[in-house]
Design a protein around this motif. Structure first.
Motif, short mmCIF file in Angstrom:
data_model
loop_
_atom_site.label_atom_id
_atom_site.label_comp_id
_atom_site.label_asym_id
_atom_site.label_seq_id
_atom_site.Cartn_x
_atom_site.Cartn_y
_atom_site.Cartn_z
N THR A 1 0.83 -1.21 0.00
CA THR A 1 0.00 0.00 0.00
C THR A 1 0.86 1.25 0.00
OG1 THR A 1 -1.72 -1.19 1.21
CG2 THR A 1 -1.84 1.21 1.22
N GLY A 2 1.97 1.24 0.75
CA GLY A 2 2.87 2.39 0.73
C GLY A 2 3.43 2.66 -0.65
N LEU A 3 3.75 1.63 -1.41
CA LEU A 3 4.22 1.81 -2.78
C LEU A 3 3.12 2.40 -3.65
CD1 LEU A 3 6.08 -1.60 -3.12
CD2 LEU A 3 7.17 0.64 -3.01
N CYS A 4 1.89 1.92 -3.46
CA CYS A 4 0.76 2.46 -4.23
C CYS A 4 0.51 3.93 -3.89
CB CYS A 4 -0.49 1.63 -3.98
SG CYS A 4 -0.39 -0.06 -4.61
N VAL A 5 0.69 4.30 -2.63
CA VAL A 5 0.54 5.70 -2.23
C VAL A 5 1.54 6.58 -2.98
CG1 VAL A 5 0.92 7.31 -0.31
CG2 VAL A 5 -0.51 5.28 0.01
N ASP A 6 2.79 6.14 -3.07
CA ASP A 6 3.78 6.91 -3.83
C ASP A 6 3.34 7.10 -5.27
OD1 ASP A 6 5.41 7.19 -1.65
OD2 ASP A 6 6.75 5.53 -2.18
N LEU A 7 2.78 6.06 -5.87
CA LEU A 7 2.39 6.15 -7.28
C LEU A 7 1.23 7.11 -7.48
CD1 LEU A 7 2.67 2.39 -8.31
CD2 LEU A 7 4.14 4.27 -9.05
N VAL A 8 0.19 7.03 -6.64
CA VAL A 8 -0.96 7.90 -6.86
C VAL A 8 -0.63 9.35 -6.52
CG1 VAL A 8 -2.59 6.03 -6.46
CG2 VAL A 8 -1.93 7.51 -4.55
N ARG A 9 0.42 9.58 -5.74
CA ARG A 9 0.86 10.94 -5.47
C ARG A 9 1.86 11.44 -6.50
NH1 ARG A 9 1.58 11.48 1.17
NH2 ARG A 9 -0.59 12.12 1.56
N GLY A 10 2.07 10.66 -7.55
CA GLY A 10 2.88 11.11 -8.66
C GLY A 10 4.37 10.86 -8.53
N ARG A 11 4.77 10.02 -7.59
CA ARG A 11 6.18 9.73 -7.43
C ARG A 11 6.53 8.43 -8.13
NH1 ARG A 11 5.13 10.28 -1.20
NH2 ARG A 11 4.80 12.51 -1.00
N GLY A 12 7.70 8.37 -8.73
CA GLY A 12 8.15 7.16 -9.36
C GLY A 12 8.75 6.20 -8.34
N PRO B 1 -2.74 8.97 -15.48
CA PRO B 1 -1.72 8.39 -14.58
C PRO B 1 -1.27 7.01 -15.07
CG PRO B 1 -3.88 8.12 -13.61
CD PRO B 1 -4.10 8.86 -14.90
N TRP B 2 -0.33 7.01 -16.01
CA TRP B 2 0.11 5.74 -16.59
C TRP B 2 0.76 4.83 -15.54
CZ3 TRP B 2 -1.78 4.42 -21.05
CH2 TRP B 2 -2.14 5.41 -21.96
N ARG B 3 1.46 5.42 -14.60
CA ARG B 3 2.09 4.59 -13.57
C ARG B 3 1.04 3.87 -12.73
NH1 ARG B 3 6.23 9.25 -11.48
NH2 ARG B 3 7.86 9.05 -13.08
#
Length: 822
Positions: free
Chosen positions: A326-337, A382-384
């Motif tokens: 979930t922490g990895l998914c949070v980074d993605l939805v906040r626009g971080r690679g 949001p492609w990521r």
């Protein structure tokens, strides 16, 4: 001076910077040079002392519950050196350090669990289990030999957390240790006269099976392919192979607290990242793993109590993996690679599915919703997020193909199906419900006159939602000024809604639909903690509201037990709901009334700021006048009220969880099982002898099939202790959880554990060998099925004296005689 409680909110979607990205807030100002360094050293020593106390408390809890000292020592070395160390190095290499050692080690332990699964799979696929204990050595050597990887041995850019964070986490982990000790207190290690919960013996059999080589079989019904989310058992099998501890000791004692503590630290890190406040971490993790639903004296309990579970190892084991994902998914939805960390989502998703099949669907739903919010906010696709969504769905599909078993086949669509497991329905409309699982509505609801059924179903649902408010109140973050524009809030909120919806629209005869909600309990708790950070009320307000909620939970007088009629149950649930709503209203009012004088006091103590020369005085309504529109003021006071409510709910929830743990340890010893359900110490001793003397792949035939021990027609075929303690596959021990039998749930009006054996011919042959043995039947067992041992128990059924003449006796203990077929 701007009042902290009513300070302007950050722009939508931009929470405060995580605590790890800024200096700790409790650094003493004005302490120069050597003095500041001395204070820093003292604080590091104090923090280390707190963590040492936690470790000492765990060791004492193990010792207090009669865990062998050698096993304790071996497990600690295995966990710290063979799992946490390589996991921490790999996590730092993929994602960098979090700037402090406790979180690095917690996240590293979660990654270590995944690395261990990969090593276990390779070892069991190749038959190299003896080499499993060395899997971490190449990883550690790699970080010693490669120059670019050596920097990950230390925290290069320290961002220490306040000493208060260490103290709060130490208290939380201490409570988790107390909870675990409460489970162990009345659960002796074998051999003992005891009746273990059948699922524990089932998992023990799987742990034993997973120490063997692939392909795996269902140990209780040899020859049937093992299809189950068994990765928690794979972890315990690895621990047993590495440490040499008996699988029963690992399952019944050693594994639980380290995995639960890992989940708590990772959850606290996620909460801190989301809210940008250090204290939200311990608050969110505490609410997730100590808090329980509200009761306020209610005689009715709500299903979905604690996210941690001793009886369901798969539920607890899944939590650290899911929170890290979930922490990895949070980074993605906040626009971080993610960079190199992109390797983690697919393996974590597959591990989550293999650990608990209900783990990923709510997260996938939340990730999809967050992707839509991110798309609308940024006006850019949001492609990521889409890539992560496809990755999780592909991993879930692969996991279901590899692990899902027959239990999933009886999970059906049925609205309000959960009420069938709750007393207000079972003792009223559902008293005559058939065992069958079909229908879009529970039978009692569908058959009720007029709107009575709907009133009862909706009333129970509303009552359940009210009692679960500590996990659901945080959904307000998605509509608050500090969270509604943040896709991460919608990620967690969408997952909570999806898990709750699945829980109430599906039905399983063993209430397994509750695990969809259990998977998102930590998400809801973290959101509720985040709600406190969004409002930013003064600390006295939060502490007072939390203390008031705890007092209400612990001191309110209990309600009377209702009679077994619909109106009586409705009245009892309504009284409880009104108590909860009164607590909510009082907390909101108290928060506002306390914040108002604190705000005035802060304004009076604020220094005056003279107008700079040459500047015009600010007029009414100007940007510098401090005037705020009434709507904005109302919104801020509403946020303060929400924070008071959230604090009161969390205080009541955690207080109830702590109180239950204390009662389990001090006041409420577990009542002894009925004599006919006990497995005697001699029976366990015989099974353990088999584990120590039979070959790893030897097959056993036994007349033990049921609980209670004696076998009769359509008995409860969930004994499981012969294969669990004996450590060997059985031709046919207990079939209650086999795929073929689970799929027959409801046939002839019986639930799946009461169905007959899946292969009547094999069952008949198995029974004849013990009741009327013949040389031909024994030869058929030995040469046709590969049976090497006979485990004959006179408590389970008649054992012919002729068996001793036809098959040599190798061991006898009480009612058990073990024969060998040469």
């Amino acid at each position: 001076m701007v009042d902290q409680a009513l300070a302007p909110d950050p722009p939508p979607g931009q929470g405060a910077a995580p605590q790890a990205d800024r200096p700790p807030t409790d650094r003493p100002p004005g302490v120069p040079g050597v003095g500041r360094r001395v204070v820093g050293v003292l604080r590091r020593v104090a923090a280390a002392g707190l963590w040492a106390a936690v470790l000492a408390g765990l060791v004492y809890a193990w010792w207090w519950t009669d865990t062998p000292t050698d096993d304790i020592r071996a497990y600690l070395v295995y966990w710290l050196a063979g799992l946490v160390l390589p996991g921490t190095l790999v996590h730092r290499a993929l994602r960098g350090s979090r700037g402090n050692l406790p979180e690095d080690l917690g996240y590293g332990a979660a990654v270590g669990l995944v690395l261990e699964l990969a090593a276990w799979a390779l070892a069991t696929a190749t038959g190299a289990q003896s080499a499993l204990r060395w899997w971490s050595v190449p990883v550690v050597l790699l970080f010693l030999v490669v120059p670019r990887l050596r920097r990950h041995w230390r925290v290069r850019e320290p961002r220490p957390l306040p000493l208060r964070w260490h103290l709060a986490m130490a208290v939380l982990l201490g409570l988790i240790i107390c909870w675990a000790a409460a489970q162990w207190e009345d659960l002796p290690l074998p051999p003992a006269d005891f009746a273990y919960y059948q699922d524990l013996m089932y998992h023990l059999g799987l742990v034993q099976e997973l120490t063997r080589s692939m392909p795996f079989e269902l140990p209780q019904v040899a020859g049937e392919t093992l299809r189950y989310h068994y990765l928690s058992d794979a972890h315990m099998a690895s621990a047993s192979l590495v440490t040499g501890s008996h699988p029963a000791t690992v399952l019944l004692r050693l594994w639980l607290v380290p995995v639960a503590a890992t989940a708590a630290v990772v959850t606290a890190g996620l909460a801190r990242d989301l809210a940008g406040r250090w204290w939200v971490g311990p608050v969110g993790a505490g609410a997730a793993y100590v808090g329980v639903p509200l009761t306020l004296g209610s005689p009715v309990s709500a299903g979905g109590g604690l996210a941690l579970s001793f009886a369901s190892p798969s539920q607890t084991y899944m939590l650290p993996l899911l929170m890290l994902l979930t922490g990895l998914c949070v980074d993605l939805v906040r626009g971080r690679g993610l960079g190199p960390a992109w390797v983690l989502p697919p393996v974590l998703a597959l591990a989550c599915t293999g650990a608990k099949s209900s783990a990923l669907p709510p997260l996938i739903a939340g990730l999809g919703l967050a992707g839509l919010v991110a798309w609308g906010r940024a006006r850019r696709f949001p492609w990521r997020v889409l890539l992560a969504l496809v990755t999780l769905m592909a991993a879930m599909a692969a996991g279901y193909r590899l692990f899902a078993g027959g239990g999933a086949g009886v999970l059906v669509l049925q609205f309000f199906g959960l009420v069938r497991h709750m007393d207000p329905y079972r003792e009223t409309l559902g008293v005559d419900d058939p065992i069958e699982i079909g229908g879009l509505l529970p039978p009692g609801v569908a058959a009720a006159d007029g709107s009575t059924g709907w009133h009862v179903a909706l009333g129970i649902l509303g009552f359940w939602l009210v009692l679960q408010l500590p996990r659901l109140a945080g959904l307000l973050v998605t509509v608050s000024r500090g969270g509604r524009g943040d896709p991460a809030a919608w990620l967690l909120g969408g997952a909570v809604v999806a898990g709750t919806t699945a829980c109430w629209t599906l039905f399983h005869p063993s209430a397994s639909q509750l695990y969809f909600f259990a998977a998102v309990m930590p998400f809801g708790a973290v959101l509720t903690g985040w709600l406190l950070a969004v409002a930013r009320p003064p600390w006295p307000v939060l502490l007072t509201a939390a203390a008031g909620g705890a007092a209400a939970q612990l001191l309110v007088p209990p309600l009377a037990e209702p009679a077994e009629t619909v109106p009586a149950w409705q009245s009892a649930m309504a009284d409880t709901a009104w108590r909860v709503l009164a607590l909510v209203g009082a907390a909101a009012l108290l928060a506002v009334l306390l914040t108002w004088p604190l705000r005035r006091l802060q304004r009076r103590s604020a220094p005056a700021h003279p107008v700079a020369a040459g500047s015009a005085p600010a007029g009414p309504g100007s940007a510098g006048s401090g005037a705020v529109r009434p709507a904005r003021v109302r919104g801020r006071w509403a946020a303060v009220a929400n924070a008071g409510v959230a604090a009161a709910l969390l205080g009541a929830s955690v207080a109830e969880g702590v109180d239950l743990t204390v009662q389990w340890i001090v006041d409420e010893p577990r009542p002894p099982a009925a004599a006919e359900r006990l497995v005697t110490a001699d029976e366990m001793r015989a099974a353990l002898w088999l584990d120590g003397h039979a070959g790893a792949d030897d097959l056993v035939a036994t007349n033990v099939h049921c609980q209670p021990v004696r076998t009769y027609e359509n008995c409860d075929a969930r004994a499981f202790w012969v294969t669990g303690l004996g450590g060997r596959r059985a031709l046919l021990e207990s079939w209650g959880y086999s795929d073929a039998v689970v799929a027959e749930h409801g046939r002839d009006g019986r639930s799946y554990p009461l169905q007959p054996a899946p292969d009547p011919e094999v069952y008949a042959l198995n029974q004849r060998v013990f009741t009327a043995p013949a040389a031909g039947d024994l030869a058929r067992l030995r040469h046709g099925y590969g049976v090497r041992w006979l485990f004959a128990d006179t408590r389970a059924g008649t054992v012919s004296p002729d068996l001793s003449r036809l098959a040599p006796i190798r061991f006898t203990a009480g009612p058990v005689t073990i024969h060998e077929l040469p």
